[in-house]
Design a protein around this motif. Structure first.
Motif, mmCIF file in Angstrom:
data_model
loop_
_atom_site.group_PDB
_atom_site.id
_atom_site.type_symbol
_atom_site.label_atom_id
_atom_site.label_comp_id
_atom_site.label_asym_id
_atom_site.label_seq_id
_atom_site.Cartn_x
_atom_site.Cartn_y
_atom_site.Cartn_z
ATOM 1 N N ASN A 1 56.209 4.376 -42.866
ATOM 2 C CA ASN A 1 56.883 3.085 -42.991
ATOM 3 C C ASN A 1 57.135 2.689 -44.436
ATOM 4 O O ASN A 1 58.077 1.953 -44.724
ATOM 5 C CB ASN A 1 56.065 1.997 -42.290
ATOM 6 C CG ASN A 1 56.179 2.068 -40.783
ATOM 7 O OD1 ASN A 1 57.257 1.893 -40.228
ATOM 8 N ND2 ASN A 1 55.073 2.354 -40.111
ATOM 9 N N LEU B 1 64.025 6.246 -41.164
ATOM 10 C CA LEU B 1 63.379 5.652 -39.999
ATOM 11 C C LEU B 1 64.288 4.643 -39.298
ATOM 12 O O LEU B 1 64.156 4.407 -38.096
ATOM 13 C CB LEU B 1 62.069 4.985 -40.430
ATOM 14 C CG LEU B 1 61.084 4.523 -39.364
ATOM 15 C CD1 LEU B 1 60.806 5.623 -38.346
ATOM 16 C CD2 LEU B 1 59.788 4.067 -40.022
ATOM 17 N N LEU C 1 61.141 9.031 -41.115
ATOM 18 C CA LEU C 1 60.593 9.683 -39.928
ATOM 19 C C LEU C 1 60.618 11.183 -40.170
ATOM 20 O O LEU C 1 61.684 11.762 -40.392
ATOM 21 C CB LEU C 1 61.420 9.339 -38.687
ATOM 22 C CG LEU C 1 61.031 10.080 -37.407
ATOM 23 C CD1 LEU C 1 59.620 9.714 -36.965
ATOM 24 C CD2 LEU C 1 62.042 9.793 -36.292
ATOM 25 N N VAL D 1 55.442 8.977 -38.922
ATOM 26 C CA VAL D 1 56.152 7.751 -39.278
ATOM 27 C C VAL D 1 55.618 7.239 -40.609
ATOM 28 O O VAL D 1 54.453 6.842 -40.713
ATOM 29 C CB VAL D 1 55.980 6.685 -38.179
ATOM 30 C CG1 VAL D 1 56.630 5.369 -38.605
ATOM 31 C CG2 VAL D 1 56.580 7.168 -36.864
ATOM 32 N N SER E 1 61.546 4.330 -45.992
ATOM 33 C CA SER E 1 60.932 4.391 -44.668
ATOM 34 C C SER E 1 61.497 5.630 -43.988
ATOM 35 O O SER E 1 62.706 5.731 -43.771
ATOM 36 C CB SER E 1 61.247 3.133 -43.859
ATOM 37 O OG SER E 1 60.706 1.987 -44.494
#
Length: 213
Positions: A100, A177, A129, A98, A127
């Motif tokens: 961010n 994300l 993933l 992750v 952001s």
């Protein structure tokens, strides 16, 4: 800074802490539910960009202040492993990386980054993933974690490219994300994980056929 400006500053700080708590209250259960549906269980988590805050006797005044924000760039690792003392063909790991704030992740230096002068502004940063599946291609009498931990990270490319590294096949991808903030986005991520689990399983079968294992 006058009293009014000081009050505004601490209002923003309180708001930021509450927003972050609400965000993680959403994010972590979603990641866990995705992982459990992929037939894995929690293995471990760790900060990826900075260090953990440490135990209560660790002096926080000697550490980077970024270490108080351990989840800014973080790994969440889930396993489907028969026995951690050895490797069984087909064992797999799903790792959620992750990111961010890509502006923080891209800031590489030996000294602590200055939060107010990062090269990438918050509007330009992303952001993200990053997800990867790591699957063992054969049985081996080796410690699972040591062997898996020696593998290079996936390239997370848009095209599906299965790689063989230290007798593990690996494949990864990245998505915004914000997909984890909606039911439709979560469904998209789950579908991609299912696809990558199938692809890595097929790669194991192909390896077995080619190498007689």
């Amino acid at each position: 800074m006058n009293n009014s400006e000081m009050d505004d500053l601490f209002t923003q700080i309180r708001t930021a802490h509450r927003l972050l708590a609400a965000y993680y209250q959403r994010l972590l259960p979603v990641i866990e539910s995705i992982a459990l549906e992929a037939d894995t269980e929690f293995y471990f988590w760790s900060p990826h960009r900075f260090s953990p805050p440490g135990q209560s006797n660790a002096n926080p005044f000697k550490k980077w202040q970024w270490d108080l924000l351990p989840a800014v760039v973080t790994r969440y690792v889930f396993k489907h492993v028969n026995d951690l003392k050895r490797i069984t063909k087909g064992d797999y790991i799903i790792e959620f990386l992750v990111v961010n704030d890509s502006g923080i992740d891209d800031e590489k230096s030996k000294s602590q980054p200055d939060a107010l002068t990062l090269k990438v502004g918050v509007n330009e940063a992303r952001s993200i993933l990053k997800l990867a599946v790591y699957r063992a291609v054969q049985d081996e009498d080796s410690d699972f974690y040591k062997k898996w931990n020696s593998i290079s990270y996936s390239d997370y490319s848009d095209s599906i490219d299965v790689q063989l590294d230290h007798k593990f096949v690996t494949a990864g991808f990245e998505v915004p994300l914000n997909l984890l903030m909606s039911d439709s986005g979560v469904h998209t991520v789950k579908a991609k994980i299912d696809q990558y689990l199938l692809i890595t399983q097929e790669a194991v079968s192909a390896y077995s056929a080619d190498n007689g294992v």
